[in-house]
Design a protein around this motif. Structure first.
Motif, PDB file in Angstrom:
ATOM      1  N   ALA A   4       0.831  -1.209   0.000  1.00  0.00           N
ATOM      2  CA  ALA A   4       0.000   0.000   0.000  1.00  0.00           C
ATOM      3  C   ALA A   4       0.860   1.250   0.000  1.00  0.00           C
ATOM      4  O   ALA A   4       0.606   2.196  -0.762  1.00  0.00           O
ATOM      5  N   LEU A   5       1.902   1.257   0.829  1.00  0.00           N
ATOM      6  CA  LEU A   5       2.784   2.426   0.859  1.00  0.00           C
ATOM      7  C   LEU A   5       3.477   2.626  -0.485  1.00  0.00           C
ATOM      8  O   LEU A   5       3.606   3.756  -0.959  1.00  0.00           O
ATOM      9  N   GLU A   6       3.911   1.532  -1.091  1.00  0.00           N
ATOM     10  CA  GLU A   6       4.578   1.650  -2.387  1.00  0.00           C
ATOM     11  C   GLU A   6       3.625   2.184  -3.439  1.00  0.00           C
ATOM     12  O   GLU A   6       4.011   2.959  -4.307  1.00  0.00           O
ATOM     13  N   PHE A   7       2.369   1.804  -3.348  1.00  0.00           N
ATOM     14  CA  PHE A   7       1.374   2.330  -4.286  1.00  0.00           C
ATOM     15  C   PHE A   7       1.200   3.834  -4.090  1.00  0.00           C
ATOM     16  O   PHE A   7       1.210   4.602  -5.044  1.00  0.00           O
ATOM     17  N   TYR A   8       1.061   4.258  -2.850  1.00  0.00           N
ATOM     18  CA  TYR A   8       0.786   5.671  -2.572  1.00  0.00           C
ATOM     19  C   TYR A   8       2.016   6.555  -2.674  1.00  0.00           C
ATOM     20  O   TYR A   8       1.890   7.763  -2.791  1.00  0.00           O
ATOM     21  N   GLN A   9       3.195   5.986  -2.677  1.00  0.00           N
ATOM     22  CA  GLN A   9       4.399   6.807  -2.732  1.00  0.00           C
ATOM     23  C   GLN A   9       4.771   7.233  -4.152  1.00  0.00           C
ATOM     24  O   GLN A   9       5.618   8.078  -4.342  1.00  0.00           O
ATOM     25  N   GLU A  10       4.145   6.649  -5.150  1.00  0.00           N
ATOM     26  CA  GLU A  10       4.491   6.966  -6.540  1.00  0.00           C
ATOM     27  C   GLU A  10       4.038   8.384  -6.909  1.00  0.00           C
ATOM     28  O   GLU A  10       2.859   8.669  -7.017  1.00  0.00           O
ATOM     29  N   GLY A  12       2.358  11.494  -1.881  1.00  0.00           N
ATOM     30  CA  GLY A  12       3.133  10.303  -1.540  1.00  0.00           C
ATOM     31  C   GLY A  12       4.303  10.532  -0.610  1.00  0.00           C
ATOM     32  O   GLY A  12       5.025   9.594  -0.288  1.00  0.00           O
ATOM     33  N   ALA A  13       4.506  11.769  -0.161  1.00  0.00           N
ATOM     34  CA  ALA A  13       5.664  12.061   0.698  1.00  0.00           C
ATOM     35  C   ALA A  13       5.613  11.254   1.993  1.00  0.00           C
ATOM     36  O   ALA A  13       6.633  10.714   2.440  1.00  0.00           O
ATOM     37  N   THR A  14       4.445  11.174   2.603  1.00  0.00           N
ATOM     38  CA  THR A  14       4.325  10.429   3.862  1.00  0.00           C
ATOM     39  C   THR A  14       4.612   8.949   3.639  1.00  0.00           C
ATOM     40  O   THR A  14       5.306   8.314   4.445  1.00  0.00           O
ATOM     41  N   ALA A  15       4.108   8.384   2.545  1.00  0.00           N
ATOM     42  CA  ALA A  15       4.349   6.973   2.243  1.00  0.00           C
ATOM     43  C   ALA A  15       5.831   6.725   1.982  1.00  0.00           C
ATOM     44  O   ALA A  15       6.400   5.738   2.465  1.00  0.00           O
ATOM     45  N   ARG A  16       6.472   7.635   1.228  1.00  0.00           N
ATOM     46  CA  ARG A  16       7.905   7.483   0.950  1.00  0.00           C
ATOM     47  C   ARG A  16       8.710   7.559   2.243  1.00  0.00           C
ATOM     48  O   ARG A  16       9.631   6.773   2.470  1.00  0.00           O
ATOM     49  N   GLU A  17       8.353   8.485   3.111  1.00  0.00           N
ATOM     50  CA  GLU A  17       9.048   8.632   4.391  1.00  0.00           C
ATOM     51  C   GLU A  17       8.893   7.362   5.239  1.00  0.00           C
ATOM     52  O   GLU A  17       9.855   6.877   5.829  1.00  0.00           O
ATOM     53  N   ALA A  18       7.686   6.815   5.275  1.00  0.00           N
ATOM     54  CA  ALA A  18       7.444   5.592   6.045  1.00  0.00           C
ATOM     55  C   ALA A  18       8.237   4.425   5.474  1.00  0.00           C
ATOM     56  O   ALA A  18       8.813   3.629   6.220  1.00  0.00           O
ATOM     57  N   LEU A  19       8.274   4.318   4.156  1.00  0.00           N
ATOM     58  CA  LEU A  19       9.030   3.229   3.539  1.00  0.00           C
ATOM     59  C   LEU A  19      10.522   3.350   3.839  1.00  0.00           C
ATOM     60  O   LEU A  19      11.183   2.359   4.133  1.00  0.00           O
ATOM     61  N   THR A  38      -6.404  22.704  -9.274  1.00  0.00           N
ATOM     62  CA  THR A  38      -5.438  23.483  -8.485  1.00  0.00           C
ATOM     63  C   THR A  38      -5.110  22.733  -7.214  1.00  0.00           C
ATOM     64  O   THR A  38      -5.882  21.900  -6.748  1.00  0.00           O
ATOM     65  N   ARG A  39      -3.983  23.059  -6.642  1.00  0.00           N
ATOM     66  CA  ARG A  39      -3.531  22.403  -5.427  1.00  0.00           C
ATOM     67  C   ARG A  39      -4.519  22.582  -4.289  1.00  0.00           C
ATOM     68  O   ARG A  39      -4.685  21.721  -3.450  1.00  0.00           O
ATOM     69  N   ALA A  40      -5.197  23.656  -4.261  1.00  0.00           N
ATOM     70  CA  ALA A  40      -6.163  23.923  -3.204  1.00  0.00           C
ATOM     71  C   ALA A  40      -7.331  22.954  -3.268  1.00  0.00           C
ATOM     72  O   ALA A  40      -7.955  22.656  -2.263  1.00  0.00           O
ATOM     73  N   HIS A  41      -7.610  22.434  -4.448  1.00  0.00           N
ATOM     74  CA  HIS A  41      -8.731  21.521  -4.621  1.00  0.00           C
ATOM     75  C   HIS A  41      -8.351  20.050  -4.397  1.00  0.00           C
ATOM     76  O   HIS A  41      -9.224  19.192  -4.334  1.00  0.00           O
ATOM     77  N   LEU A  42      -7.065  19.783  -4.318  1.00  0.00           N
ATOM     78  CA  LEU A  42      -6.634  18.397  -4.124  1.00  0.00           C
ATOM     79  C   LEU A  42      -6.919  17.944  -2.691  1.00  0.00           C
ATOM     80  O   LEU A  42      -6.916  18.738  -1.750  1.00  0.00           O
ATOM     81  N   THR A  43      -7.168  16.695  -2.525  1.00  0.00           N
ATOM     82  CA  THR A  43      -7.362  16.144  -1.188  1.00  0.00           C
ATOM     83  C   THR A  43      -6.023  16.150  -0.449  1.00  0.00           C
ATOM     84  O   THR A  43      -4.974  16.423  -1.043  1.00  0.00           O
ATOM     85  N   LYS A  44      -6.070  15.828   0.821  1.00  0.00           N
ATOM     86  CA  LYS A  44      -4.814  15.745   1.584  1.00  0.00           C
ATOM     87  C   LYS A  44      -3.876  14.739   0.937  1.00  0.00           C
ATOM     88  O   LYS A  44      -2.675  14.935   0.909  1.00  0.00           O
TER      89      LYS A  44
END
Length: 135
Positions: free
Chosen positions: A89-95, A120-127, A108-114
């Motif tokens: 799951a982390l590898e999927f979300y880190q891409e 993917g930064a959080t997933a990459r950091e966790a990995l 726009t970035r303001a419209h993107l979800t968290k």
């Protein structure tokens, strides 16, 4: 061969004439020796039973340890499988490219979800932290 009790040997010794003193003494000594052997056999039998009880208890404890070990191995296997799923799951979300495709739709970035904002930064950091702890 007939089995003779020590009581019988002692009675026979008492019934022998005084002229058979040596034979009577031998019968009494034999009876005493048989009594000693029977006491020794009883003591040894009790000791053997005690050792057998300890051995049985040891076997039960050993079986408990084997069952515990099997449970631990099963638990480790389940944890490894769960970790594998989390890693996937982390590898999927880190891409990052998956998130860039959202940007291509001109949202726009303001419209993107968290999730989209994180890209993917959080997933990459966790990995990275998980991998460095394993190594």
């Amino acid at each position: 061969m007939a089995i003779v009790s020590t009581k019988s040997l002692r009675r026979l010794s008492d019934k022998l004439p005084s002229s058979a003193g040596v034979a009577a003494g031998a019968l009494l000594e034999s009876a005493d020796y048989i009594d000693e052997l029977e006491a020794l056999i009883s003591t040894m039998t009790n000791k053997i039973e005690s050792i057998q009880d300890e051995l049985n208890l040891s076997r039960v404890k050993q079986m408990d340890l084997i069952v515990d070990k099997a449970d631990y191995i099963k638990g480790i296997h389940l944890i490894n499988e769960h970790n594998k799923q989390l890693r996937e799951a982390l590898e999927f979300y880190q891409e990052v490219q998956d998130y860039k495709s959202l940007a291509d739709i001109h949202i726009t970035r303001a419209h993107l979800t968290k999730l989209g904002q994180d890209m993917g930064a959080t997933a990459r950091e966790a990995l990275l932290s998980t991998w460095s702890e394993v190594n």
